[in-house]
Design an enzyme around this catalytic site. Sequence first.
Site, mmCIF file in Angstrom:
data_model
loop_
_atom_site.group_PDB
_atom_site.id
_atom_site.type_symbol
_atom_site.label_atom_id
_atom_site.label_comp_id
_atom_site.label_asym_id
_atom_site.label_seq_id
_atom_site.Cartn_x
_atom_site.Cartn_y
_atom_site.Cartn_z
ATOM 1 N N HIS A 52 48.095 30.051 7.970
ATOM 2 C CA HIS A 52 49.420 29.674 7.466
ATOM 3 C C HIS A 52 50.185 30.951 7.127
ATOM 4 C CE1 HIS A 52 51.586 26.321 4.974
ATOM 5 N NE2 HIS A 52 52.462 27.150 5.547
ATOM 6 N N LEU A 111 56.385 30.388 4.234
ATOM 7 C CA LEU A 111 56.238 29.729 2.937
ATOM 8 C C LEU A 111 54.870 29.047 2.902
ATOM 9 C CD1 LEU A 111 57.115 28.528 0.215
ATOM 10 C CD2 LEU A 111 58.229 26.692 1.494
ATOM 11 N N ILE A 160 53.698 27.981 10.606
ATOM 12 C CA ILE A 160 54.734 28.906 10.160
ATOM 13 C C ILE A 160 55.830 28.063 9.533
ATOM 14 C CG2 ILE A 160 55.715 29.017 12.522
ATOM 15 C CD1 ILE A 160 56.574 31.941 11.780
ATOM 16 N N GLU A 161 56.060 28.250 8.240
ATOM 17 C CA GLU A 161 56.858 27.307 7.473
ATOM 18 C C GLU A 161 58.123 27.935 6.903
ATOM 19 O OE1 GLU A 161 56.245 24.112 3.772
ATOM 20 O OE2 GLU A 161 54.525 25.101 4.688
ATOM 21 N N VAL A 162 59.252 27.257 7.134
ATOM 22 C CA VAL A 162 60.568 27.592 6.579
ATOM 23 C C VAL A 162 60.903 29.071 6.790
ATOM 24 C CG1 VAL A 162 62.118 27.204 4.640
ATOM 25 C CG2 VAL A 162 60.078 25.815 4.843
#
Length: 263
Positions: free
Chosen positions: A114, A117, A158-160
Amino acid sequence: MRHHRPTVADLLSMKGKRQLSMLRVETLEEAEAAERAGVDLVSVPPSLLSPAFREAAPSVFAFPGLEYGDLVTADEYIRAAFQALKAGGDAVYCAAGLSTVRRMREEGIPVCGHVGLIPSKATWTGGFRAVGKTSVSALEIWRQTRALEDAGAFAAEIEVVPGEVAAAISERTSMLMLSMGAGTGCDAQYLFADDVLGANKGHVPRHAKTYRNFAVEYDRLQQERIAAFGEFVADVKSGAYPAKSHLVGIEPAELEAFLQSLT
């Protein structure tokens, strides 16, 4: 109905060829719906995995999440990962450190990391907010991505992150990049089933898209539940329940013989 469940090698061979769909599901009903709708990937709590899960969703690729903080040592993560794979998972999501990711990869466990974010570590990036909006922040995400790849992860959520940043990173890594609010330059689009279904009454993330309004239906069902329970209470008080049709019968002669035996 699909029959072939993809392998890690299958998924990596699709990189850059088409967008994959991914949902977070938490019930067997949601898993079955994902299967029948043609969803490619699902994230699941490990507790959902069972033979019943694979009966409901035989061909979706499942990422059970190893909860950050519940597990501490690399040995604990490895043990939990093997249990999840044995129960029907295909790869594990892990937000632990690189040494743990490396240990799991050495054991042949497919790991999804991850970047961007990371809710369990959001205090380091200023809370629940977008990251990668400056060159310094974007380079840090790129550094984390390379480190995960070097540690042996085959995929990363992969977040925000700005779409342009995520796309540039995805082009430069062999890992499968799973976008949660990070644009179409990645390899998969990832949402929570609760957001897709409109089951949440509170905050809906900006990156989410709601397709139904389950919250209203849940409210309606709750009112129906209360009404049904109230009618049951009233029937018990009035003697309307149970009626004769709800009871087991006995022949008069058998009843008489039983009563005689009590004296």
